[in-house]
Scaffold this active site. Structure first.
Site, PDB file in Angstrom:
ATOM      1  CB  SER A   1      -6.961  10.994  -5.730  1.00 12.94           C
ATOM      2  OG  SER A   1      -6.899   9.713  -5.130  1.00 12.94           O
TER       3      SER A   1
ATOM      4  CG  HIS B   1      -7.431  -1.815  -9.008  1.00 12.66           C
ATOM      5  ND1 HIS B   1      -6.851  -2.294  -7.861  1.00 12.66           N
ATOM      6  CD2 HIS B   1      -8.290  -0.826  -8.625  1.00 12.66           C
ATOM      7  CE1 HIS B   1      -7.327  -1.631  -6.818  1.00 12.66           C
ATOM      8  NE2 HIS B   1      -8.190  -0.729  -7.257  1.00 12.66           N
TER       9      HIS B   1
ATOM     10  CG  HIS C   1      10.987   2.305  -1.616  1.00 10.65           C
ATOM     11  ND1 HIS C   1      10.438   3.060  -0.598  1.00 10.65           N
ATOM     12  CD2 HIS C   1      10.218   1.196  -1.715  1.00 10.65           C
ATOM     13  CE1 HIS C   1       9.397   2.423  -0.088  1.00 10.65           C
ATOM     14  NE2 HIS C   1       9.235   1.292  -0.747  1.00 10.65           N
TER      15      HIS C   1
ATOM     16  N   GLY D   1     -18.989  14.691  -1.128  1.00 12.13           N
ATOM     17  CA  GLY D   1     -18.351  14.641  -2.432  1.00 12.13           C
ATOM     18  C   GLY D   1     -19.094  13.694  -3.360  1.00 12.13           C
TER      19      GLY D   1
ATOM     20  CG  HIS E   1      -3.129   5.652  -3.482  1.00 14.60           C
ATOM     21  ND1 HIS E   1      -2.295   6.208  -2.528  1.00 14.60           N
ATOM     22  CD2 HIS E   1      -4.221   6.452  -3.539  1.00 14.60           C
ATOM     23  CE1 HIS E   1      -2.868   7.289  -2.035  1.00 14.60           C
ATOM     24  NE2 HIS E   1      -4.026   7.471  -2.623  1.00 14.60           N
TER      25      HIS E   1
ATOM     26  NE  ARG F   1      -4.028  14.952   1.487  1.00 15.02           N
ATOM     27  CZ  ARG F   1      -3.126  13.976   1.533  1.00 15.02           C
ATOM     28  NH1 ARG F   1      -2.753  13.364   0.442  1.00 15.02           N
ATOM     29  NH2 ARG F   1      -2.587  13.636   2.686  1.00 15.02           N
TER      30      ARG F   1
ATOM     31  CG  HIS G   1      -8.829  -5.114  10.016  1.00 21.34           C
ATOM     32  ND1 HIS G   1      -8.504  -3.923   9.394  1.00 21.34           N
ATOM     33  CD2 HIS G   1      -9.250  -5.935   9.021  1.00 21.34           C
ATOM     34  CE1 HIS G   1      -8.730  -4.016   8.099  1.00 21.34           C
ATOM     35  NE2 HIS G   1      -9.172  -5.239   7.836  1.00 21.34           N
TER      36      HIS G   1
END
Length: 311
Positions: A94, A98, A147, A261, A108, A112, A177
């Site tokens: 992972s 930034h 893309h 973890g 990102h 996995r 939110h």
């Protein structure tokens, strides 16, 4: 029935971490990754790499983990009650980058593999992963390239997969939110077993292998762009959305914390600097407003916009 070979997956993931680390260091041109190897008391471990205060990357982290346990955490069994109490093994790579320059997007990526052995029945396994892009100042040509590369990663395994994985990504990397997307999306998949172990593993490898070709050209093109204090402030403000998503909605963060973890590795995805401004609104017609009005709206970047760029 195909043999499921977790050790083959582990070897690939370690090599992927090495290759991406080298590519990011080369693009930064100044800093190197600091590596911490760690052991998880409940089983397994990993190696975490973080690069800070670079010429290009204000903070970049790329983790490999291979954790094992006797019982899955609640976040993993909520939709799979048959796995409650089952020994498990979860491994993956992972990363989050930034950049310092507001004209270089944050990104990102993760790939996995999950394996569990229920008390009753055959072992259960699946692959997951994807990559997404979070620009601060959107560029159509960057979105199209991103893309197109994501589509190239999926097309050998079925012409329908890119559209399916893109839709999943658009739904997942969304802040309800705030009623807005986190970025321009990409591809995201989970619980993938189609074609058996070898086929599903090859798809995961394709996604992992296409990350650098998707991201590095964008970084190279934008990293020397000049920027103002206003643009830097907007970048820090928008980083707040990234923090909100990771701490409130991200399933990987929740799984990592619930499975005990390594906290430093789990939270390495957070940016070093961020700001929240009360009820801030972009000036109409500004480049900041364009991010909300254009780039955070899910759309067909591959077909519609590619045709526009090609005239």
């Amino acid at each position: 029935m195909q043999t499921v070979n977790p050790e083959t997956v582990r070897s690939y993931l370690l090599n992927l971490q090495d290759r991406i680390s080298a590519a990011l260091e080369q693009e930064d041109g100044g800093q190197h990754f600091r590596e911490d190897s760690w052991v998880r008391p409940e089983g397994g471990g990993g190696r975490s790499r973080v690069m800070e205060n670079g010429a290009v990357f204000e903070k970049a982290g790329i983790n490999f983990s291979d954790v094992r346990g006797a019982n899955l955490p609640p976040s993993a069994t909520a939709k799979r009650p048959q796995l409650a109490g089952a020994p498990f093994r979860a491994m993956g790579v992972s990363l989050v980058c930034h950049p310092l320059n507001p004209h270089v997007p944050t990104t990102h990526m993760n790939v996995r593999f999950f394996y569990a052995e229920p008390k009753d029945g055959d072992p259960i396994w699946w692959f997951g992963g994807g990559f997404d892009l979070t620009p601060y100042y959107g560029q159509t040509e960057d979105a199209v390239h991103w893309h197109q590369t994501a589509k190239a990663a999926c097309d050998p395994f079925g012409s329908e997969l890119y559209a399916k994985f893109k839709e999943v990504c658009d739904r997942y990397f969304y802040l309800p939110h705030r009623d807005e997307a986190r970025g321009i999306g990409g591809i995201f998949f989970d619980d993938f077993t189609s074609g058996g172990f070898e086929q599903a593993f090859t798809l995961m490898q394709s996604v992992g292998d296409h990350f650098v070709p998707a991201y590095q050209p964008i970084v190279a093109k934008r990293k020397a762009a000049t920027y103002s204090e206003r643009e830097r402030k907007f970048q820090l403000y928008r980083r707040g959305r990234y923090v909100e998503f990771n701490l409130v909605h991200d399933r990987g963060t929740l799984f990592g914390l619930q499975s005990k973890g390594r906290t430093e590795s789990i939270l390495m995805s957070l940016p070093p600097l961020v700001r929240w401004d009360y009820d801030w609104q972009p000036e109409p017609g500004s480049a900041e407003a364009a991010l909300y009005d254009v780039f955070l709206k899910p759309q067909d970047w591959v077909s519609e916009h590619a045709n526009t760029l090609n005239g």
